[in-house]
Structures are given as C-alpha cells and as structure tokens.
Design an enzyme around this catalytic site. Sequence first.
Site, short mmCIF file in Angstrom:
data_model
loop_
_atom_site.label_atom_id
_atom_site.label_comp_id
_atom_site.label_asym_id
_atom_site.label_seq_id
_atom_site.Cartn_x
_atom_site.Cartn_y
_atom_site.Cartn_z
N HIS A 313 0.86 -1.20 0.00
CA HIS A 313 0.00 0.00 0.00
C HIS A 313 0.89 1.24 0.00
O HIS A 313 1.96 1.24 0.62
CB HIS A 313 -0.89 0.02 1.25
N ASP A 371 -7.86 -5.36 -0.16
CA ASP A 371 -8.29 -6.22 -1.27
C ASP A 371 -7.91 -7.68 -1.11
O ASP A 371 -8.33 -8.51 -1.92
CB ASP A 371 -7.68 -5.68 -2.57
C1 SDX Z 1 -6.18 0.10 -2.96
O1 SDX Z 1 -4.48 4.60 -2.02
C2 SDX Z 1 -5.38 3.97 -1.42
O2 SDX Z 1 -5.78 4.29 -0.33
C3 SDX Z 1 -5.94 2.78 -2.19
C4 SDX Z 1 -6.95 1.92 -1.45
C5 SDX Z 1 -8.22 2.68 -1.19
O3 SDX Z 1 -8.95 2.27 -0.25
O4 SDX Z 1 -8.54 3.60 -1.96
O5 SDX Z 1 -6.40 1.48 -0.23
C6 SDX Z 1 -7.35 0.69 -2.25
O6 SDX Z 1 -5.95 0.45 -4.09
C7 SDX Z 1 -5.30 -0.88 -2.21
C8 SDX Z 1 -4.06 -1.32 -3.06
C9 SDX Z 1 -4.52 -2.41 -4.01
N1 SDX Z 1 -3.46 -2.76 -4.95
C10 SDX Z 1 -2.83 -3.95 -4.89
O7 SDX Z 1 -3.01 -4.78 -3.99
C11 SDX Z 1 -1.89 -4.22 -6.06
C12 SDX Z 1 -0.58 -4.80 -5.54
N2 SDX Z 1 0.09 -3.75 -4.76
C13 SDX Z 1 0.92 -2.86 -5.49
O8 SDX Z 1 0.99 -2.81 -6.81
C14 SDX Z 1 1.52 -1.73 -4.67
O9 SDX Z 1 1.79 -2.19 -3.43
C15 SDX Z 1 0.69 -0.47 -4.59
C16 SDX Z 1 0.30 0.02 -5.95
C17 SDX Z 1 -0.53 -0.73 -3.80
C18 SDX Z 1 1.54 0.58 -3.87
O10 SDX Z 1 2.53 0.90 -4.72
P1 SDX Z 1 3.70 1.96 -4.32
O11 SDX Z 1 3.46 2.63 -3.04
O12 SDX Z 1 3.92 2.82 -5.52
O13 SDX Z 1 4.87 1.01 -4.04
P2 SDX Z 1 5.81 0.43 -5.15
O14 SDX Z 1 5.01 -0.14 -6.28
O15 SDX Z 1 6.84 1.46 -5.46
O16 SDX Z 1 6.47 -0.79 -4.35
C19 SDX Z 1 7.52 -0.58 -3.43
C20 SDX Z 1 8.34 -1.85 -3.50
C21 SDX Z 1 8.79 -2.18 -4.93
O17 SDX Z 1 9.97 -2.95 -4.78
P3 SDX Z 1 11.43 -2.20 -4.92
O18 SDX Z 1 11.37 -1.43 -6.22
O19 SDX Z 1 11.49 -1.27 -3.69
O20 SDX Z 1 12.42 -3.31 -4.90
O21 SDX Z 1 7.53 -2.97 -3.08
C22 SDX Z 1 7.35 -3.86 -4.17
C23 SDX Z 1 7.71 -3.09 -5.45
O22 SDX Z 1 8.18 -3.98 -6.43
N3 SDX Z 1 5.91 -4.24 -4.14
C24 SDX Z 1 5.46 -5.48 -4.33
C25 SDX Z 1 4.07 -5.37 -4.13
N4 SDX Z 1 3.72 -4.11 -3.85
C26 SDX Z 1 4.89 -3.40 -3.86
N5 SDX Z 1 6.07 -6.64 -4.64
C27 SDX Z 1 5.28 -7.72 -4.77
N6 SDX Z 1 3.91 -7.70 -4.59
C28 SDX Z 1 3.30 -6.55 -4.28
N7 SDX Z 1 1.96 -6.54 -4.13
#
Ligand code: SDX
Length: 434
Positions: A313, A371
């Site tokens: 998140h 989710d």
């Molecule tokens: C919602 O914003 C809100 O409040 C949203 C929400 C709401 O109520 O409105 O809470 C609802 O959208 C919840 C989030 C749902 N999405 C997912 O579950 C999709 C999977 N999660 C991600 O794609 C990710 O975690 C995000 C999009 C939710 C957050 O992304 P960020 O903050 O931009 O973080 P990032 O993508 O830069 O990740 C940071 C690191 C990265 O690794 P490094 O580059 O540091 O090595 O964490 C890794 C990412 O690769 N990472 C994951 C991961 N999520 C982040 N690796 C594996 N699986 C994951 N799910």
Amino acid sequence: MQLSDKKVTLSLSDGGQAVELPVYSGTVGPDVIDIRKLYGGTGMFTYDPGFMATASTESAITYIDGDKGELLYRGYPIEQLAQQRNFLDVCYLLLNGDLPDAEQLTEFDALVTNHTMVHEQMYAFMQGFRRDAHPMAVLTGLVGALSAFYHDSTDIANAKDRRTSAIRIIAKMPTLVAMAYKYSLGQPNIYPRNELSYTGNFLRMMFATPTEDYHVNEVVERALDRIFILHADHEQNASTSTVRLCGSSGTSPFAAIAAGIACLWGPAHGGANEAALQMLEQLQAQGGVEKVGAFMEQVKDKTSGVRLMGFGHRVYKNYDPRARLMQETCKEVLQALGLENDPLFKLAMELERIALEDDYFVERKLYPNVDFYSGIVQRAIGIPTSMFTAIFALARTVGWIAQWDEMLTDPNYKIGRPRQLYVGAQRRDVPAER
Ligand code: SDX
C-alpha cells in the site's frame, strides 16, 4: 488548519534569494509546507511524481496513519464503526461530520430509499453494451449517463443541489451495479423494494429473479454491509483525487464520479480485489499450498512481473486495519455458511503467513491490504469475481461525493492544474521541405 510557529527557509546553493515558507499543522498527522509562493520566489516548481509527499488539500473526512495502521472516518476508528454501526450510519457520518441519532438515521434512510429507482430510460443504455462487457466499463457509462438526466439540481454552488446529487448517487449505485450484473446474465432487471435495507435491497436486486424471489440472509447482509463500510472512504487515494480534480472544473457530480469509477477499475487500485482472487484461484488450480513457495519466488523476482495482489500500500506500512476486519468477516461468513474449509481462504492465510515472515516483504513493509480477503468473502456470499470492483465502487461512492462536496465548500477551492518538468525538444522550426 493552524499556522504553526514553524517556518521553512529554502536557501539556494547558487546564492539566490532564500525563500521562507509557512508550515501548517492539522489536527493530527504530518505538518505541511505551504509552497504556493515557491514559484514566485524561486521560479521553480516542486517535483513529486505520484504525489508521494504532496498534500493536495486539507480535509476533515478521513485520517490514515500508515505506520500505526490506523483509519478514522470523521475521527471514529474503522474497527468501531464496522462492528457497531451500519453503512447508512457511515454515509451520514461522512457527508455530515457526525453520526446520526435515531431520528436522523430514519430520515436519512427514507431519503435514500426513495431515490433508489433510476429513470426508466436508463435501462435503454444497457442495450448498447456487449453482454460480456466488464461491469466497470458498464458502470462508468451508466453513471456518466446520469448526468444527462438531472437538470433540476445542477447548480454545484448551491448546497441543496449538491446534497440532492449526493443522495441520488448513493441511492442509485446499488440499482446500477445490479443492472450491470443482471445484464451480463441475460436476466431481467429487478426493481428496488422500499421495505428492504440498503444492503438487503442490493442483494435482492442482484439475486432475485421474476420466477423466484430472494430472501435476504442476515449473515450475508451484515457481511456485505461491513464490506461497504470498510470501502467507504480512504483519504486522497487515486480515484478520490480523480473525482476532486475532475470536479474542480465545475462539471456534473455524476461525470466526476464516473471518472472516479474509471480510475478505481485499475488493478493497482480497486481492481486488485478481482486480481487477488484470480491469483488465488490460479494458484489453487496449480496445486494450492504446495505451490506457494515457487509462487513467492516468482513474486520476488522483479523480471517476472508477478505481484502478490492484495498486498502492499502507498500509505500503510503496517497491517491495513481493513484487511484485519475483512479477515475476521471472512471467518464469520465461511463459518456461518458451512464453508470453514474453503481452500482459497486457507491458501490466502498461508500466503499471508509466509509473506509476513519473508524479508522481501518485511523490508518493503508489504502487508495485506483491503483487497486481499475481500474477494474471498464476496465469493462466499455469491458475488462473482467480475463484480468485486463494482461493489468497491458502490461503497466508495459516498466517500467520493463527500470529498467532492468538501472541495466545493473549501475557501481555497480552485480548478486543479499541476505543472511539469519539461524534458522535450528545444524550440525548433518546421523544415521548409517535408
Ligand atoms: C487500494 O491509495 C489507497 O488508499 C488505495 C486503497 C483505497 O482504499 O482507496 O487502499 C485501495 O488500491 C489498495 C491497493 C490495491 N493494490 C494492490 O493490492 C496491487 C498490488 N500492490 C501494489 O501494486 C503496490 O503495493 C501499490 C500500488 C498498492 C503501492 O505501490 P507503491 O506505493 O507505488 O509502491 P511500489 O510499487 O513502489 O512498491 C515498493 C516496492 C517495490 O519494490 P522495490 O522497487 O522497492 O524493490 O515494493 C514492491 C515493489 O516492487 N511491491 C510489491 C508489491 N507491492 C509493492 N512486490 C510484490 N507484490 C506486491 N503486491
């Protein structure tokens, strides 16, 4: 917002004029630096792709402490609201700032109930869609189409018109979501019934048919009502920011909500609940718990492009409180429906256990988000995977419209218009010859 006695002075390494910027404090949470004078004072913009460290507005609606895993709606903890109140209580709270007393809730409930029907011509729009269209595509179209119907309350500067639009969209979303579902099945629409609760009415519109009525199961109704509460609002997330930016031009509230629905659809945002369940179903089909280890290696291998959907998140760097409540609801519903051995729930719990012990996730503070479990609950109560994000949109509509209303009453309100760092071509002339 209070002007704090703190200030930030920006000094420039090239000896340029330093700029002093005011700092404001809210009720709780990080202070903010007011950069509105920065461009005038330095000729520079701030740079913050994805708005990771940017407060776009002040708001009194929802507070999130990502480190503590805390979520408050108008100051009330989500755990208490989810366990002690119903979704219409929370709608009233988000719109008005306080929980309703018994009389206010009765009045609000009656108001919403009497706006659940849509104009009969709305059903004609459905004929233009393919039966296998994604429900979020249909919903984006239907909600946008609402702006073609209500010419009696279009003055967004008028609080009464704004409240009428808010009641209408909150009341009609269940009807529209059920319309999208029935259309995908080739079944006739089921009209709302005024004697049912908001959530019971939605369940009946989804699952009744002309040949057999649907009797609301209280366990299912309570679980879905709690799912609505958990999804109702969440500060300035992507879809809420979309609604605010779209609404800031003065457009129809229905058009702004349609923009929010379009944004929520994405798998990085609200579409993650659908993607998370598909991930669990695929993993289960490939061997379930035995395959978790290999799957997690894929997730940790960046080149695989595989993410653990429902994990991570932007704000929560601790357990999303909604995920914990969703897991509890999962257990209750599966138990009540005799599905306590649901293999997908066991698989999800195993994935969570392994992830929370794995350095890759621990170092990145990746925890289950709202989710991760919501799809399992919805699937258990009979909602098809394709409808999960539409259910999220139904619940989030009250948050979107409350934030839209707050924006329009904000004395600092103006049309949103971010700037950029231009990295394109220098000025050049079009060649005389092609
Ligand atoms: C919602 O914003 C809100 O409040 C949203 C929400 C709401 O109520 O409105 O809470 C609802 O959208 C919840 C989030 C749902 N999405 C997912 O579950 C999709 C999977 N999660 C991600 O794609 C990710 O975690 C995000 C999009 C939710 C957050 O992304 P960020 O903050 O931009 O973080 P990032 O993508 O830069 O990740 C940071 C690191 C990265 O690794 P490094 O580059 O540091 O090595 O964490 C890794 C990412 O690769 N990472 C994951 C991961 N999520 C982040 N690796 C594996 N699986 C994951 N799910």
